[in-house]
Design a protein around this motif. Structure first.
Motif, PDB file in Angstrom:
ATOM      1  N   ALA A   7       0.828  -1.208   0.000  1.00 52.39           N
ATOM      2  CA  ALA A   7       0.000   0.000   0.000  1.00 52.39           C
ATOM      3  C   ALA A   7       0.863   1.258   0.000  1.00 52.39           C
ATOM      4  CB  ALA A   7      -0.930  -0.005   1.210  1.00 52.39           C
ATOM      5  N   LEU A   8       1.898   1.280   0.829  1.00 55.00           N
ATOM      6  CA  LEU A   8       2.720   2.475   0.950  1.00 55.00           C
ATOM      7  C   LEU A   8       3.580   2.719  -0.283  1.00 55.00           C
ATOM      8  CD1 LEU A   8       3.864   2.228   4.674  1.00 55.00           C
ATOM      9  CD2 LEU A   8       2.058   3.668   3.701  1.00 55.00           C
ATOM     10  N   ALA A   9       3.983   1.647  -0.955  1.00 56.09           N
ATOM     11  CA  ALA A   9       4.815   1.790  -2.149  1.00 56.09           C
ATOM     12  C   ALA A   9       4.086   2.559  -3.248  1.00 56.09           C
ATOM     13  CB  ALA A   9       5.242   0.423  -2.668  1.00 56.09           C
ATOM     14  N   ALA A  10       2.770   2.540  -3.212  1.00 55.63           N
ATOM     15  CA  ALA A  10       1.972   3.250  -4.215  1.00 55.63           C
ATOM     16  C   ALA A  10       1.905   4.752  -3.950  1.00 55.63           C
ATOM     17  CB  ALA A  10       0.556   2.675  -4.245  1.00 55.63           C
ATOM     18  N   LYS A  11       2.513   5.209  -2.840  1.00 58.56           N
ATOM     19  CA  LYS A  11       2.510   6.634  -2.478  1.00 58.56           C
ATOM     20  C   LYS A  11       1.085   7.196  -2.448  1.00 58.56           C
ATOM     21  CE  LYS A  11       7.027   6.631  -2.564  1.00 58.56           C
ATOM     22  NZ  LYS A  11       7.795   6.623  -1.297  1.00 58.56           N
ATOM     23  N   PRO A  12       0.205   6.583  -1.657  1.00 59.37           N
ATOM     24  CA  PRO A  12      -1.201   7.007  -1.679  1.00 59.37           C
ATOM     25  C   PRO A  12      -1.417   8.362  -1.016  1.00 59.37           C
ATOM     26  CG  PRO A  12      -0.858   5.446   0.091  1.00 59.37           C
ATOM     27  CD  PRO A  12       0.432   5.504  -0.685  1.00 59.37           C
ATOM     28  N   GLU A  13      -2.427   9.053  -1.487  1.00 60.83           N
ATOM     29  CA  GLU A  13      -2.875  10.277  -0.836  1.00 60.83           C
ATOM     30  C   GLU A  13      -3.793   9.930   0.338  1.00 60.83           C
ATOM     31  OE1 GLU A  13      -4.467  14.550  -2.454  1.00 60.83           O
ATOM     32  OE2 GLU A  13      -5.513  12.759  -3.165  1.00 60.83           O
ATOM     33  N   LEU A  14      -4.520   8.835   0.186  1.00 61.95           N
ATOM     34  CA  LEU A  14      -5.413   8.356   1.235  1.00 61.95           C
ATOM     35  C   LEU A  14      -5.120   6.885   1.486  1.00 61.95           C
ATOM     36  CD1 LEU A  14      -7.928   8.698   3.101  1.00 61.95           C
ATOM     37  CD2 LEU A  14      -9.320   7.981   1.147  1.00 61.95           C
ATOM     38  N   LEU A  15      -4.836   6.544   2.741  1.00 60.45           N
ATOM     39  CA  LEU A  15      -4.565   5.163   3.128  1.00 60.45           C
ATOM     40  C   LEU A  15      -5.679   4.685   4.044  1.00 60.45           C
ATOM     41  CD1 LEU A  15      -2.729   2.656   3.284  1.00 60.45           C
ATOM     42  CD2 LEU A  15      -1.531   3.776   5.185  1.00 60.45           C
ATOM     43  N   ILE A  16      -6.295   3.565   3.692  1.00 60.07           N
ATOM     44  CA  ILE A  16      -7.345   2.950   4.503  1.00 60.07           C
ATOM     45  C   ILE A  16      -6.831   1.593   4.962  1.00 60.07           C
ATOM     46  CG2 ILE A  16      -9.685   2.005   4.464  1.00 60.07           C
ATOM     47  CD1 ILE A  16     -10.422   4.220   2.511  1.00 60.07           C
ATOM     48  N   ALA A  17      -6.787   1.382   6.269  1.00 63.35           N
ATOM     49  CA  ALA A  17      -6.147   0.188   6.802  1.00 63.35           C
ATOM     50  C   ALA A  17      -6.996  -0.456   7.893  1.00 63.35           C
ATOM     51  CB  ALA A  17      -4.758   0.529   7.353  1.00 63.35           C
ATOM     52  N   ASP A  18      -7.200  -1.760   7.767  1.00 66.76           N
ATOM     53  CA  ASP A  18      -8.043  -2.515   8.693  1.00 66.76           C
ATOM     54  C   ASP A  18      -7.166  -3.321   9.642  1.00 66.76           C
ATOM     55  OD1 ASP A  18     -10.086  -3.784   9.961  1.00 66.76           O
ATOM     56  OD2 ASP A  18     -10.940  -4.722   8.164  1.00 66.76           O
ATOM     57  N   GLU A  19      -7.114  -2.889  10.901  1.00 65.60           N
ATOM     58  CA  GLU A  19      -6.308  -3.562  11.927  1.00 65.60           C
ATOM     59  C   GLU A  19      -4.879  -3.817  11.435  1.00 65.60           C
ATOM     60  OE1 GLU A  19      -7.229  -4.093  14.944  1.00 65.60           O
ATOM     61  OE2 GLU A  19      -9.411  -4.085  14.955  1.00 65.60           O
ATOM     62  N   PRO A  20      -4.179  -2.787  10.958  1.00 67.10           N
ATOM     63  CA  PRO A  20      -2.876  -3.009  10.329  1.00 67.10           C
ATOM     64  C   PRO A  20      -1.756  -3.406  11.280  1.00 67.10           C
ATOM     65  CG  PRO A  20      -3.288  -0.674  10.566  1.00 67.10           C
ATOM     66  CD  PRO A  20      -4.559  -1.372  10.968  1.00 67.10           C
ATOM     67  N   THR A  21      -2.001  -3.330  12.594  1.00 72.12           N
ATOM     68  CA  THR A  21      -0.967  -3.726  13.555  1.00 72.12           C
ATOM     69  C   THR A  21      -1.375  -4.940  14.373  1.00 72.12           C
ATOM     70  OG1 THR A  21      -1.827  -2.210  15.255  1.00 72.12           O
ATOM     71  CG2 THR A  21      -0.153  -1.337  13.747  1.00 72.12           C
ATOM     72  N   ALA A  22      -2.464  -5.587  14.007  1.00 70.06           N
ATOM     73  CA  ALA A  22      -2.994  -6.684  14.821  1.00 70.06           C
ATOM     74  C   ALA A  22      -2.024  -7.851  14.960  1.00 70.06           C
ATOM     75  CB  ALA A  22      -4.318  -7.172  14.231  1.00 70.06           C
ATOM     76  N   GLU A  23      -1.179  -8.076  13.945  1.00 73.13           N
ATOM     77  CA  GLU A  23      -0.260  -9.212  13.956  1.00 73.13           C
ATOM     78  C   GLU A  23       1.155  -8.829  14.399  1.00 73.13           C
ATOM     79  OE1 GLU A  23      -1.085 -12.312  13.267  1.00 73.13           O
ATOM     80  OE2 GLU A  23      -3.143 -11.964  12.582  1.00 73.13           O
ATOM     81  N   GLN A  24       1.329  -7.583  14.862  1.00 68.93           N
ATOM     82  CA  GLN A  24       2.677  -7.105  15.157  1.00 68.93           C
ATOM     83  C   GLN A  24       2.979  -7.088  16.649  1.00 68.93           C
ATOM     84  OE1 GLN A  24       4.438  -6.679  12.389  1.00 68.93           O
ATOM     85  NE2 GLN A  24       2.528  -7.076  11.273  1.00 68.93           N
ATOM     86  N   ASP A  25       4.263  -7.313  16.978  1.00 69.11           N
ATOM     87  CA  ASP A  25       4.686  -7.134  18.357  1.00 69.11           C
ATOM     88  C   ASP A  25       4.902  -5.639  18.609  1.00 69.11           C
ATOM     89  OD1 ASP A  25       7.202  -6.420  17.315  1.00 69.11           O
ATOM     90  OD2 ASP A  25       7.971  -8.457  17.530  1.00 69.11           O
ATOM     91  N   ALA A  26       5.301  -5.299  19.829  1.00 74.67           N
ATOM     92  CA  ALA A  26       5.392  -3.883  20.189  1.00 74.67           C
ATOM     93  C   ALA A  26       6.377  -3.116  19.317  1.00 74.67           C
ATOM     94  CB  ALA A  26       5.782  -3.749  21.664  1.00 74.67           C
TER      95      ALA A  26
END
Length: 218
Positions: A152-171
């Protein structure tokens, strides 16, 4: 003279969404301006994923409208300048991490060399430099989620919509992912994200609680 406020990147009016004959939420009005970071919260089943899909133009609402930079969104595809990170990640298991990022860039018109470099850079910024040539099926759930964010970020978006984008990440990786995503707003774009994490929500400029938009008969 005081400069006129910037036009909204996203505008939603009177959204009502039903699933299986049940109203998930109704009466959603939302303006998203450049520089904003907006969190969508609510218990499971209140429609966070459905709302983000409607805002991204990937699903239709039963009532209401969505406009992107003043142009009404027709459900079925992401509007130009919009990128989405949805649940399930939407990656191709038999492609490498880099190839999954490159696909969208090539579709947007980048040359093979430019797409390869942009994909490599985006993955490295999310701590995946050593995994660019790994098949998606070889990656952990957290790594796959970061590949989806990198795409998503590689596309250089003007608007980013993200659903639980950190749910699988550690601190540690959560901080890395948030820093990269929030940079979209810092650079003049905007981000709308759904989250169960109160710490993530607290770092946003506004919080939209779907618990306040439950149907009156619920």
């Amino acid at each position: 003279m005081t400069p006129a406020p910037a036009s909204p990147l996203l505008e939603a009016s009177g959204l009502r969404v039903e699933r299986g004959g049940r109203v998930l939420f109704a009466g959603i009005d939302l303006l998203v301006h450049p520089g904003e970071r907006i969190a969508v919260t609510g218990p499971s089943g209140t429609g966070k994923t459905s709302l983000l899909s409607v805002l991204a133009g990937l699903a239709a609402a039963e009532a209401g409208t969505v406009s992107r930079s003043g142009t009404r969104v027709v459900p079925g595809r992401l509007p130009d300048g919009t990128a989405a990170v949805l649940q399930g990640f939407g990656l191709v298991a038999l492609l490498t991490a880099a190839e999954n990022v490159e696909i969208g860039l090539r579709a947007a018109g980048l040359s093979p060399r430019a797409a390869m470099q942009a994909a490599s850079d985006a993955l490295a910024e999310l701590g995946l430099a050593e995994h660019v040539n790994h098949l998606v099926q070889e990656l952990s759930g957290g790594q796959q989620q970061r590949v989806a964010v990198a795409r998503a970020l590689a596309a250089k978006p003007e608007l980013l919509i993200a659903d639980e984008p950190t749910a699988e990440q550690d601190a540690v990786t959560r901080e890395l992912v948030l820093a990269r995503m929030f940079a979209v707003a810092t650079d003049g774009g905007a981000i709308v994200l759904a989250t169960h994490d109160p710490e993530v929500a607290a770092r946003c400029d506004r919080v939209i609680s779907l618990a306040r938009h439950l149907p009156t008969h619920a």
